[in-house]
Design an enzyme around this catalytic site. Structure first.
Site, PDB file in Angstrom:
ATOM      1  N   GLY A 422       5.581  -2.021  -1.677  1.00 13.67           N
ATOM      2  CA  GLY A 422       5.173  -1.119  -2.180  1.00 13.67           C
ATOM      3  C   GLY A 422       5.542   0.554  -1.688  1.00 13.67           C
ATOM      4  N   ALA A 423       5.742   0.959  -0.879  1.00 15.29           N
ATOM      5  CA  ALA A 423       6.540   2.505  -1.408  1.00 15.29           C
ATOM      6  C   ALA A 423       7.913   2.492  -1.819  1.00 15.29           C
ATOM      7  CB  ALA A 423       7.441   2.236   0.450  1.00 15.29           C
TER       8      ALA A 423
END
Length: 532
Positions: A422-423
């Site tokens: 997700g980063a």
């Protein structure tokens, strides 16, 4: 005699001698106002390591350009001896002038008068100045050195703060607002700086807090000094309230001038461009040695930024807070830009609650003032842990996601090495709207690292193997070769180009030049409801 003739006689100018006398009297009064309450008060201010209000303004503004207004204002309050103490300016100097040749408005508390405390007249002067700055579309600087609300004036002083807060919010994202804390800033007074775009502080002399050490000790029993509770280093490295901290007022105020050179006067203008002798097509060969190919090895992202930007010069904000992400203003080919970068030298560049908040606020500031965004990505993911989850990493991480998705300025992403999970998405990926995504041949874009992926995907095979470690290593290598090779994302259109690191500066500048006329309208709405 006609009515007109009689009126003309009644309004005739006084004799030259009388007008000259009044003019001389005015000059004497202005000189008295400029001197303030006297040498003793000035010496006391200097003894604390602090400059006077006008000495500070002389550093901020171009020489002989500051125009003061309402210098003869006096309060009308009575009671508690106030009727016998009615100094001119009422403890705040207000006006406008030129900073680097552009008009800027400023107010400066004069601690020598009522300790810089805010009363009704004091507040009205600031209100008027803020309204003028808004109307003129010019930046506003607050030089804060005051003891809070003037207790003798009661609720009218509190109402004065309310008027300041309202204007801070109304002008948010409209004109740049900079707060410079140069002395005490306590109680309700601390909320105005918190509402502005940038907060500067000076070590040893400036403090900000809602409740001071005495109240803290009385209520909680905790014993703490003023500086440890709300000093420059406390807010620069612990709370994140201060964007920059300095050792002296001179360097602090000079950097305020530098910051203003990187910002537009208002949200309807582009930041001022400056000519540079640094060629746009300069090759950045040093990057090939600065960044290790091994994604597990640390390096200082500041060195990368210094190699890319004009003349190696950049202005970093909140340098000592949430150090795993870097937020800085710089120039590329003379054009001001905002840079957001993971910092592998601090916690491997992982995103956590603080880093997400820091970057989100910076992205919003850049977007508000038409600063293109360059995002340098080398991120292993979001920081795992109970503290992070219970602290709200979901909603805090969503702030950064929201800020990028909402940004309409030109956006360029550069993936240096790893970009996991997700980063990767949150760090201005193509899927959330970056205009141009570039990557080095060392990039690894994936849901997670190869070893972690192998543990999940091939869990049963590894468990059944005679040599689990060898099997895990082999499968991780296969996963990396299949799904994490440098061209995987480019083959699927999620990266526009895999580039030679030595071409980084020229390719980023080329993308920003192409995007200079970008227009990205947002849907009609009152405002978004961003994560809190």
């Amino acid at each position: 005699m006609s009515v007109v003739e009689e009126s003309s006689l009644n309004n005739a100018a006084p004799e030259d001698g009388r007008l000259r006398d009044r003019t001389a009297e005015l000059a004497d009064l202005h000189e008295k106002v400029r001197r303030g309450p006297g040498e003793h008060a000035t010496e006391a201010q200097h003894a604390k390591g602090k400059l006077t209000a006008r000495e500070r303004l002389a550093i901020v503004f171009d020489e002989d350009t500051f125009t003061e207004v309402e210098e003869l204002r006096r309060h009308r309050a009575t009671g508690f001896g106030l009727e016998d103490r009615r100094p001119h300016t009422d403890g705040v100097v207000t006006g406008w002038g030129q900073v680097n040749g552009r008009t800027v408005f400023a107010y400066a508390h004069d601690f020598r008068i009522f300790g810089g405390a805010l009363g009704e007249a004091h507040a009205e002067k600031i209100h008027k100045l803020m309204d003028l700055a808004e109307s003129a579309g010019c930046p506003l600087i607050g030089l804060c050195d005051g003891a809070g609300a003037r207790i003798q004036e009661g609720v009218t002083a509190l109402a004065g703060y309310g008027g300041i807060f309202t204007r801070n919010v109304r002008n948010s994202g409209v004109i740049p607002q900079i707060s410079v804390i140069l002395g005490p800033c306590a109680g309700g007074a601390a909320y105005s700086p918190a509402l502005t775009d940038f907060v500067f502080m000076v070590r040893g002399t400036s403090q900000m807090f809602i409740t001071g050490p005495d109240v803290v000790q009385a209520v909680t029993g905790e014993v703490i000094t003023h500086d440890a509770l709300g000093g420059a280093d406390a807010h620069a490295s612990v709370s994140g309230v201060a964007h920059v901290a300095y050792d002296d007022e001179q360097s602090c105020l000079e950097d305020v001038r530098h910051l203003l050179s990187l910002l537009p006067s208002n949200n309807r203008e582009l930041p001022p461009a400056e000519p540079t002798g640094d060629p746009a097509d300069r090759r950045t060969e040093a990057l090939l040695d600065l960044v290790p190919a091994d994604p597990g090895r640390a390096y200082d992202m500041r060195a990368v930024i210094g190699e890319i930007v004009d003349d190696g010069d950049f202005f970093e904000v909140q340098e000592s807070w949430a150090t795993n992400v870097i937020c800085a203003l710089a120039r590329l080919d003379g054009q001001a830009v905002g840079i957001v970068a993971n910092q592998p030298a601090a916690f491997a560049g992982v995103l956590d609650i603080r880093a997400s908040e820091k970057a989100a606020r910076f992205v919003q500031t850049c977007d508000a003032f038409n600063l293109p965004l360059v995002t340098l990505v080398d991120v292993p993911g979001f920081l795992p842990g109970v503290d992070q989850e219970h602290g709200g990493i979901i909603r805090h991480g969503a702030k950064l996601l929201y800020a990028y998705c909402n940004a309409t300025v030109p956006r360029v992403q550069l993936i240096l090495r790893k970009a996991y999970g997700g980063a990767y998405i949150v760090m201005d990926s193509r899927s959330i709207g970056t205009d141009i995504s570039l990557a080095w041949p060392s990039n690894e874009i994936a849901v997670m690292g190869a070893e972690g992926a192998a543990n999940v995907v091939f869990r049963r095979e590894i468990a059944a193997a005679a040599d689990a470690e060898a099997t895990r290593a082999r499968l991780a290598k296969e996963y990396r070769a299949e799904l994490m090779h440098p061209y995987y994302a480019a083959e699927r259109g999620l990266v526009d180009s895999v580039i030679d690191p030595a071409e980084t500066r020229s390719r980023v500048i080329g993308a920003l030049t192409m995007l200079r006329t970008k227009h990205a309208p947002l849907p009609t709405r009152k405002h978004g409801n961003q994560p809190q």
